[in-house]
Design a protein around this motif. Structure first.
Motif, short mmCIF file in Angstrom:
data_model
loop_
_atom_site.label_atom_id
_atom_site.label_comp_id
_atom_site.label_asym_id
_atom_site.label_seq_id
_atom_site.Cartn_x
_atom_site.Cartn_y
_atom_site.Cartn_z
N SER A 193 -81.71 44.14 -44.31
CA SER A 193 -80.90 43.46 -45.33
C SER A 193 -81.18 44.06 -46.71
O SER A 193 -80.25 44.33 -47.48
CB SER A 193 -81.23 41.96 -45.37
OG SER A 193 -81.00 41.40 -44.10
N ASP A 194 -82.47 44.27 -47.03
CA ASP A 194 -82.82 44.84 -48.35
C ASP A 194 -82.22 46.23 -48.49
O ASP A 194 -81.72 46.59 -49.58
CB ASP A 194 -84.34 44.90 -48.51
CG ASP A 194 -84.95 43.51 -48.66
OD1 ASP A 194 -84.17 42.57 -48.93
OD2 ASP A 194 -86.18 43.37 -48.50
N SER A 195 -82.25 47.04 -47.40
CA SER A 195 -81.71 48.41 -47.47
C SER A 195 -80.20 48.36 -47.70
O SER A 195 -79.66 49.13 -48.50
CB SER A 195 -81.98 49.16 -46.17
OG SER A 195 -83.36 49.24 -45.96
N ILE A 196 -79.52 47.45 -46.97
CA ILE A 196 -78.04 47.35 -47.12
C ILE A 196 -77.72 46.97 -48.56
O ILE A 196 -76.83 47.55 -49.19
CB ILE A 196 -77.46 46.30 -46.13
CG1 ILE A 196 -77.65 46.81 -44.68
CG2 ILE A 196 -76.00 46.02 -46.42
CD1 ILE A 196 -77.44 45.74 -43.62
N LEU A 197 -78.47 45.99 -49.12
CA LEU A 197 -78.21 45.55 -50.49
C LEU A 197 -78.44 46.70 -51.47
O LEU A 197 -77.67 46.89 -52.42
CB LEU A 197 -79.10 44.36 -50.85
CG LEU A 197 -78.71 43.04 -50.16
CD1 LEU A 197 -79.79 41.99 -50.37
CD2 LEU A 197 -77.37 42.52 -50.68
N THR A 215 -68.93 44.33 -43.65
CA THR A 215 -69.18 45.15 -42.46
C THR A 215 -70.28 44.51 -41.63
O THR A 215 -70.30 44.60 -40.40
CB THR A 215 -69.66 46.56 -42.90
OG1 THR A 215 -68.83 47.03 -43.93
CG2 THR A 215 -69.66 47.55 -41.74
N PHE A 216 -71.25 43.88 -42.32
CA PHE A 216 -72.44 43.39 -41.61
C PHE A 216 -72.46 41.87 -41.48
O PHE A 216 -73.34 41.32 -40.84
CB PHE A 216 -73.71 43.81 -42.39
CG PHE A 216 -73.79 45.29 -42.64
CD1 PHE A 216 -74.24 46.15 -41.65
CD2 PHE A 216 -73.40 45.84 -43.86
CE1 PHE A 216 -74.32 47.51 -41.88
CE2 PHE A 216 -73.47 47.20 -44.09
CZ PHE A 216 -73.93 48.04 -43.10
N ILE A 220 -75.12 39.78 -39.21
CA ILE A 220 -76.21 39.14 -39.97
C ILE A 220 -76.17 37.63 -39.72
O ILE A 220 -77.20 36.99 -39.51
CB ILE A 220 -76.08 39.46 -41.48
CG1 ILE A 220 -76.43 40.92 -41.75
CG2 ILE A 220 -76.96 38.53 -42.32
CD1 ILE A 220 -77.88 41.29 -41.61
N TYR A 221 -74.96 37.07 -39.71
CA TYR A 221 -74.87 35.63 -39.49
C TYR A 221 -75.39 35.26 -38.10
O TYR A 221 -76.13 34.28 -37.92
CB TYR A 221 -73.43 35.13 -39.68
CG TYR A 221 -73.33 33.65 -39.40
CD1 TYR A 221 -73.98 32.73 -40.25
CD2 TYR A 221 -72.67 33.16 -38.28
CE1 TYR A 221 -73.94 31.37 -39.98
CE2 TYR A 221 -72.63 31.80 -38.01
CZ TYR A 221 -73.26 30.91 -38.87
OH TYR A 221 -73.24 29.57 -38.60
N ALA A 222 -75.01 36.08 -37.10
CA ALA A 222 -75.48 35.79 -35.73
C ALA A 222 -77.01 35.81 -35.67
O ALA A 222 -77.65 34.95 -35.06
CB ALA A 222 -74.89 36.82 -34.77
N ALA A 223 -77.59 36.84 -36.33
CA ALA A 223 -79.06 36.94 -36.35
C ALA A 223 -79.64 35.75 -37.10
O ALA A 223 -80.63 35.13 -36.69
CB ALA A 223 -79.47 38.24 -37.01
#
Length: 1627
Positions: A193-197, A215-216, A220-223
């Motif tokens: 998440s930090d890398s995507i941000l 895209t994610f 991310i929500y499922a996780a």
């Protein structure tokens, strides 16, 4: 280089990777990295093979190798072949996942390799990792961990893969059952998440700018769903925290509606974590991210969570912050950020919440609320603008809190409020008051051993903070000036703010001066408008009283005076220019003073004078009267500060003195007398001085008021009708009477002299004499003081008019009764000192006392004071009285003794004659020889004082003699040697004064100066030194002066008194008596012949029991007279005294040196005896063990001892110099025969005598040198510590060498006669004496002076003879002597070339040489001689000598190694141009190079020298230059750089010898010295590092590799480090 060699070395390094020494480990890693950087593919292949071949290698070992791979990949990623990269990836992947169990160190090291490779080859890495990250199968822990780390280290490479990875990962989440797997998935999701941000934040730099947040979102929500609903409830706290952290990071990537949906569940879930975990920072950080995401997307449901959020955040912010623990600080800041984020959306709710929380009285809760409030005031200014009044009202509650922690936070909030404009609003003044209140805090009461609370805020800390805050508000917040000025003045007068005076004054001065300089109208204060402010009069009084005690209340004196000056115009316009002139000098005095150094009385007088002049300058009686009234009203505020109150009374008195209104004066006096708290002594005195000052202008009115007060109800025991002095008991009435009595005394003293005399009897004494029979201590003290003040007043008046004081004797009797009533064994009250001061004041008044009255007065006073216990003595505490503190006791003693002296002076003043002096002295006399130091000191001090007074006031009448001079001198002169320093110096003063008195009686004028008597004064300084010899000299000088000035008829009395002095209580004074007697008898004994026999007998007996230096010295002079008559008997007697001589005998011997004729005869006698008597006998140690001990013979030993003592006398110089050569030789030979010799046994006790036989001879020799004034010789020997060396068997030769050296350098002309005297001893039967003389001669040859003195042949012949001496040491010394000729007389070397070379060659082959000492001397000697020998004399022997010395290069003995290397250097000049010699040099070059790191620094120096001088012979210009530039004995050498450069030159210039060199070096791999082994490894390393490919064939790489591998297992870590380093050069 052969591949296999590099591989062997790499292999050895891989084996050594886990060496037990950390430095070796470090070097092994460095070398592997070096090899890896040079040949990455090959070394990586080796590492891989090693791991594959050793599957069971220890984990720690595997880790080191994997770390090495990571380092090589990290720095050489660009150069490693693609195929190698692929194999590394597969190796690392295999190592990482081989074990299904998690083994962190090992698998982390493998993972790190993948991450390092992933920075360039992300696709290959992903291919490998994703093969182990298959759908439906739970991956290895470290596979997930590696993905997480990759996303950190290569954001742009990884984000494009993340969608796919998340797709694969989601189903796995449900398969994870173990906590560690859940943890690693959560951690990875957080990193992803930090890398995507980060990627989205920097899209402009990203490879694929089309990537968007949504895209994610669904993945991310499922996780999020799994983590939140399943894992957040885990029991494992570490996992819970990581999940929470991940959820925080994931929130920003979720779709807005999904997040909105989750907020009602998410926020309570995160808040609940606070209770389950100790570490709160991660939770707060996560919460902050959730709130930030929610506020950013405009959440509506957030408000529903507000209450629980605020409650939990408040709990967090209220938790204590541990500043030594960073996470708690970070947590606190995160929580404050949460409040800031919430304030954006819910400002009103937030402020109301915080203000409500302030009402909670819990300390922590308040501290937290205040922290938030301060944060909000500072960070959300616009939001808070409309809430200022509300906040102002709410802050009052915490202001009332008693906790310092809360107060500290309140101060911080007030500071923030001040900067944002709150203090100008209504209610702002309360905040200022709060700051001032805390500036006035008292010091924290220090309790012992309390548990320390790290957060504790002491009063001092809080006070300092408030001081600083007040200063900041004054200086940096401009708009506050009108809030603070003049309102701060209010706080100056109430006593509860007194500790804040200093900061208040400083702030007011800044504000006032600014307004004054800017001519602001608000500077002028309208006191009628400002009703809360104190009046100008009260302000002035308050600031003046502050100034009187300038160092109290944190040094408020100077600020108070400065403020007074600033306020001048507001106090009264007339004061401005006057104070501008008067106040700065007062401030200067304070600047230069400390609390201890300031003269308080003088200072108070200056302030009262300032007040008096100020009132005269103001010149407004109405203003003055108001000042008197207000000051009187203000008295009660000082009830807890009595000294300040006392000063205020004086100010009131001074004000009334300046007032013209008699009614006001009467009224204020009445007020003062009625309201005073008479129970307090300080206050009583203040009232009295005040009343006295008033009487100066208003005598009639003051006396009338005192009379009226004396008759008032205050003195009746029933309650007064006015009820002004409520139900006083007896004690209080006595105290009131005391005040009244003191007032009368002060009135007498201060009233105008012309008006007072006729009021003393009728008004003043009449009023106080009725109280004389009191038993009350307070009243006694007041009466004594008052009578003293009256006496003083009369004395002043009598100067102008005659007066008979009829009540004088009556008053003295009353006073003495007071003293007699005092306890004899303690000094608790000032009664004695006050009575004596008063009597001294009464003495000058007429009528004169009778003889008996005078005797009684002195007897009572002297005995009462001198018998007191010492000042440091602590008396028993009685019930009624408290013990005085040491400071008070010291002052009381000082005053009491001073008062006694004044009294003695005043009695003597009435009869200044010898008889009058005797009548005073007889009271002190017996105390002079008391056994108590303090009693003697008091007595002699008093005596000195009255004698000085007697002399100053002496008028000589005709025909009067100073008949008591002898008796007084006899009593006082022994005291010059008293053990107590103060007594000694006072005694000199007494004698000085007595002799001047005698001179005056002899008719000399007042200004006559007698040189002899004046010479006594410098003695005082000498007497401060308790050293006996100093005291002796001082007493002797003193006696000479006395005997010069003493009339003959007084001699007998004096001598008689001195005999009495011999049994004085102090041994020092007995000493002085005997010394004074001796000196007197020497100078004036002619007339006292009949006393001589008796005196000698006394001295003889006394000497045996007295150990004091001075008595012995004085008596020794007497003994000398005997010796000049009976020399033989005296010497025989002294020689037969038991050894060791006691100090008495030693002193006797020493005294004999005082007469040159006597001394010369004794020296002659002793030398003869020592020459012919056996110095020692050999005694068997025991029947069983055998072996013998040398034991000294008695007579020579005793004579040596005696000679030593005799020479100690400075007067023995003449005979010592005359007989110097014989005496020097005699003592040197005696010393040789004394070394290692035991002392004989005592005939009586049969125990060995405690005498150091050699030490005695050495001491005698040393003293002889001093007597011969050979100071430079002495200085040199002392610097070299030669005396200690010369006495002991194992260092004796060194000592003798140093002696000969010093004599050669500094006493050359004396040597011929000394050599002549010593030569016969070389044939002595005693080996020890031959050793001493040979050593002496050997060193003489070291100096050119022997050639100059034509001694060279004699000495050389003696050395040649000694070469064949049976004693090994003598032979060694003779070789040394022969070698020394090269130093001393190099021009003679070739003359003796043949003998020298023969002697040195045979010395190097000496068989009977157990310690190789002769060999060593021969080599050192030859080294020296070679420098001067002609080539023709040596040419043929060079190679022969070279071959002889080569074996010694590796000798275990440092000195031999050193000498051999040196000699080799010195041989070089004889071999230059000889091919044979060049070969020899190359033969030993490796040895020399390696010994440059020899553990012995002298060997290193020798190597540098030898290589430097042999450099031209080596045959290489580069090497020659290098040796000559770098190899200097005194310069340090960077060995590594040196060897590195040298190997380059060897390769260039001698490629054909490389084989020889490296084989020579390899031999040193087995050297005994680890330094040399390490050096050999370095040599090989640099040789390899610098060797071009074409020369490799010269080296036997197999042997080298084998040798280095062996060294890598050496026991010494230094060697292992260097071996590993060398291996780094295999490439």
């Amino acid at each position: 280089m052969d591949e296999t060699d590099v591989e062997q070395v790499t292999l050895a390094l891989l084996d050594a990777a886990t060496d037990k020494d950390s430095e070796v480990q470090e070097q092994v890693r460095k070398s592997m990295l070096t090899l890896g950087k040079q040949q990455p593919d090959r070394v990586l292949a080796m590492c891989q093979d090693y791991l594959l071949k050793h599957p069971k290698l220890l984990v720690t070992h595997r880790v080191v190798i994997l770390q090495t791979i990571e380092l090589i990949v990290g720095c050489r990623i660009e150069e490693i072949s693609y195929s190698k990269i692929k194999s590394i990836i597969s190796l690392a992947s295999d190592e990482m996942t081989r074990s299904k169990d998690v083994i962190p160190d090992w698998q982390q090291a493998a993972s790190n390799i993948l991450v390092a490779v992933g920075n360039k080859h992300i696709n290959d890495i992903m291919e490998e990792i994703l093969s182990k990250f298959q759908p439906g199968l739970l991956p290895h822990f470290f596979v997930v961990q590696t993905l997480a780390n990759l996303s950190d280290s290569n954001v742009y490479g990884m984000v494009p893969f993340l969608n796919a990875i998340l797709g694969t990962m989601l189903p796995m989440l449900n398969m994870a059952k173990q906590d560690n797997m859940k943890w690693v998935f959560s951690s990875a999701l957080c990193h992803f998440s930090d890398s995507i941000l980060e990627y989205l934040a920097n899209l402009d730099k990203a490879p694929d700018p089309t990537v968007r947040k949504d895209t994610f979102s669904s993945e991310i929500y499922a996780a999020f769903d799994i983590l939140f609903n399943n894992w957040l409830q885990s029991r494992e706290s570490k996992l819970r925290l990581t999940v929470a952290e991940a959820l925080g990071s994931m929130c920003h990537l979720m779709a807005g509606d999904k997040l909105e949906e989750q907020i009602p569940k998410l926020i309570p879930a995160i808040l609940s974590l606070y209770k389950k975990n100790n570490e709160h920072y991660i939770i707060s950080k996560s919460l902050c991210q959730v709130l930030d995401a929610s506020v950013n997307m405009g959440s509506r449901v957030l408000e529903t969570q507000l209450d629980s959020l605020l409650f939990a955040l408040h709990q967090q912010v209220s938790a204590p912050v541990d500043y030594s623990n960073p996470p708690t600080i970070k947590n606190h800041n995160e929580v404050l950020r949460c409040f800031s984020i919430l304030a954006i959306s819910f400002p009103d709710r937030l402020v109301m919440f915080v203000l409500q929380k302030l009402e909670n009285s819990n300390e922590r809760s308040r501290v937290g609320s205040l922290a938030v409030l301060r944060h909000l005031i500072n960070s959300t200014t616009s939001t808070m603008e409309g809430k200022k009044l509300l906040i102002l009202a709410s802050i009052r509650q915490p202001m009332a809190d008693h906790s310092n922690k809360v107060k500290k936070r309140v101060v911080q909030v007030i500071s923030a409020m001040a900067h944002h404009g709150y203090l100008e609003l209504e209610g702002g003044e309360l905040l200022v008051r709060f700051i001032v209140q805390n500036c006035a805090l008292p010091d924290t009461y220090q309790r012992s051993h309390r548990p320390t609370d790290p957060e504790e805020v002491t009063n001092e800390a809080l006070r300092t903070m408030c001081d600083n805050t007040l200063h900041l508000l004054t200086t940096t917040v401009g708009r506050l000036a009108d809030v603070l000025w003049p309102k701060l003045l209010y706080y100056l007068t109430p006593p509860q703010f007194s500790n804040a005076t200093t900061p208040l004054c400083k702030s007011l001065i800044v504000l006032g001066n600014k307004k004054k300089n800017n001519q602001e109208p608000s500077f002028n204060i309208d006191f009628t408008q400002e009703v809360n402010l104190p009046s100008p009069q009260t302000l002035m009084v308050r600031l003046l009283v502050n100034a009187a005690f300038p160092f109290r209340d944190r040094g408020h004196g100077a600020p108070s005076l400065s403020l007074l000056q600033t306020l001048s115009n507001n106090i009264h316009p007339n004061t401005e220019t006057f104070w501008e002139k008067e106040i700065p000098p007062l401030l200067s005095i304070l600047e230069e003073s400390t609390a201890e150094s300031l003269d308080k009385k003088h200072w108070n007088e200056k302030l009262l004078k300032l007040l008096s002049k100020t009132l005269a300058t103001i010149d407004d009686d109405k203003w003055v009267c108001q000042l008197a009234a207000e000051a009187t009203r203000y008295l009660s505020t000082y009830n807890n500060a009595i000294e300040e109150k006392s000063f205020l009374y004086q100010c009131i008195g001074m004000t009334l003195q300046q007032s013209f209104n008699k009614e006001v004066v009467r009224k204020q006096l009445q007020e003062v007398l009625l309201t005073a708290r008479h129970n307090d002594a300080v206050e009583r005195e203040g009232v009295a001085i005040g009343v006295g000052l008033c009487a100066n202008s208003h005598l009639e009115g003051t006396l009338a008021k005192l009379d009226e007060f004396g008759k008032s109800d205050a003195f009746k025991k029933s309650p007064s009708i006015f009820n002004l002095l409520k139900e006083r008991n007896d004690v209080e009435v006595e105290k009131v009477k005391s005040t009244l009595i003191l007032c009368y005394g002060q009135v007498a003293l201060n009233a105008p002299p012309e008006k007072i005399l006729n009021r003393i009897d009728q008004d003043i004494l009449r009023s106080i004499s009725k109280h004389f029979n009191t038993k009350d201590l307070t009243m006694k003290l007041s009466l004594i003081q008052s009578v003293g003040l009256i006496a003083k007043a009369i004395s002043e008046c009598v100067k102008k008019q005659g007066y008979i004081f009829t009540r004088k004797q009556e008053l003295i009797t009353v006073m003495l009764d007071f003293i007699k009533a005092e306890p004899a064994d303690s000094l608790r009250t000032p009664v004695r000192h006050l009575v004596m001061t008063t009597c001294a004041n009464l003495m000058p008044l007429d009528p004169v006392l009778s003889e008996n009255e005078s005797f009684d007065l002195l007897k009572v006073c002297v005995n009462s004071v001198l018998s007191l216990p010492p000042e440091t003595h602590t008396p028993e505490k009685t019930k009624e009285e408290d013990i005085l503190d040491p400071k008070q006791r010291k002052a009381l003693y000082k005053d009491t003794l001073a008062a006694l002296q004044e009294l003695l002076k005043s009695v003597l003043a009435r009869d200044p004659t010898p008889d009058g002096l005797q009548s005073v002295f007889k009271h002190i006399e017996s105390w002079l020889s008391s056994g108590q130091d303090h009693e003697r000191e008091r007595a002699i001090t008093a005596t000195a004082y009255i004698l000085a007074y007697y002399l100053d006031n002496l008028t000589v009448k005709n025909m009067v003699s100073f008949h008591n001079l002898g008796a007084l001198l006899g009593r006082l002169s022994p005291r010059c040697s008293d053990p107590h320093p103060a007594v000694r110096t006072a005694a000199i003063d007494c004698i000085y004064t007595l002799l001047y008195i005698q001179l005056r009686y002899e008719g000399f004028s007042l200004d006559h100066k007698d040189e002899a008597v004046d010479s006594l004064l410098p003695l005082k300084d000498r007497l401060e030194n308790p050293d006996h010899s100093v005291l002796y000299k001082a007493c002797s000088d003193l006696t000479k002066v006395m005997s010069k000035r003493l009339p003959q008829q007084q001699m007998t009395t004096l001598v008689f008194m001195l005999f009495e002095g011999l049994v004085d209580s102090q041994t020092n004074c007995c000493r002085a008596s005997s010394v004074i007697l001796n000196t007197l008898l020497k100078n004036r004994g002619g007339g006292l012949q009949e006393l001589v026999p008796e005196m000698l007998e006394v001295l003889h007996v006394r000497l045996q029991s007295i150990t004091e230096e001075q008595v012995r010295v004085a008596a020794g002079q007497t003994v000398l007279i005997l010796a000049s008559q009976h020399l033989q008997i005296v010497v025989n007697t002294l020689v037969n005294q038991p050894l060791p001589f006691d100090s008495w005998t030693s002193e006797m011997w020493m005294a004999l040196g005082a007469d040159p004729i006597v001394a010369s005869q004794i020296i002659e006698m002793v030398m003869e005896k020592i020459a012919i008597m056996a110095p020692y006998i050999d005694r068997k140690e025991s029947m069983i063990r055998g072996g013998t001990t040398k034991v000294a013979t008695n007579q020579p030993l005793a004579m040596t001892c005696g000679l030593k003592e005799l020479l100690l006398n400075g007067q023995s110089q003449e005979p010592a110099v005359t007989q110097f050569p014989r005496l020097f030789s005699c003592l040197t030979v005696r010393l040789g025969a004394s070394v290692g010799v035991s002392a004989p046994k005592d005939n009586n006790t049969k125990h060995t005598v405690s005498v150091h036989v050699a030490g005695v001879a050495a001491d005698a020799l040393r003293i002889l040198l001093a007597r011969a004034q050979l100071d430079e010789v002495m200085k040199r020997l002392d610097e070299d510590k030669a005396w200690d060396l010369i006495k002991e068997p194992n260092t004796h030769i060194t000592g003798v060498t140093l002696l000969a050296r010093a004599m050669s350098k500094h006493a050359g002309p004396r040597l011929p006669s000394i050599v002549e005297c010593l030569c016969p001893s070389l044939n002595n039967i005693y080996e020890c004496q031959r050793v001493t003389v040979t050593a002496f001669f050997a060193e003489l040859l070291n100096h050119h002076v022997v050639t100059e003195l034509m001694l060279i042949d004699v000495l050389m012949n003696n050395m040649m003879e000694r070469i064949s001496d049976p004693c090994c040491t003598v032979r060694m010394l003779s070789v040394r002597g022969l070698g020394n000729i090269a130093e001393g007389s190099p021009e003679k070397v070739n003359k003796y070339a043949k003998e020298l070379l023969a002697a040195m060659s045979s010395g190097m082959e000496e068989k009977d040489d157990p310690g190789k000492l002769i060999t060593l001397e021969a080599m050192s000697g030859l080294s020296k001689v070679l420098l001067y020998l002609d080539k023709k004399n040596v040419h043929l022997l060079v190679v022969y000598i070279f071959m002889k010395i080569k074996p010694f290069l590796e000798s275990e003995n440092d000195e031999i190694r050193c000498a051999a290397i040196h000699l080799m250097g010195n041989l070089s000049k004889f071999g230059s141009g000889e091919p044979v010699f060049k070969d020899q040099i190359h033969n030993v070059l490796v040895s020399l190079l390696l010994h440059l790191v020899d553990p012995n620094p002298q060997v290193v120096k020798a190597c540098k020298f030898a290589m430097r001088v042999c450099a031209p012979v080596v045959g290489s210009e580069q090497i020659t230059t290098m040796f000559q530039n770098h190899l200097h004995e005194d310069k340090s050498l960077h060995y590594g750089e040196f060897i590195n450069d040298l190997t380059k030159y060897l390769i260039q210039d001698f490629p054909g010898m490389l084989n020889f060199y490296h084989i020579s070096v390899i031999q040193f791999f087995k050297s005994n010295w680890p330094e040399v082994r390490a050096g050999a490894a370095m040599f090989i390393g640099f040789l390899l590092g610098n060797l071009p490919e074409e020369h490799l064939s010269h080296l036997n790489m197999g042997t080298i590799t084998k040798g280095l591998v062996m060294l890598l297992q050496d026991p010494d870590p230094v060697v292992r480090v260097k071996a590993a380093e060398a291996m780094g050069h295999f490439h």
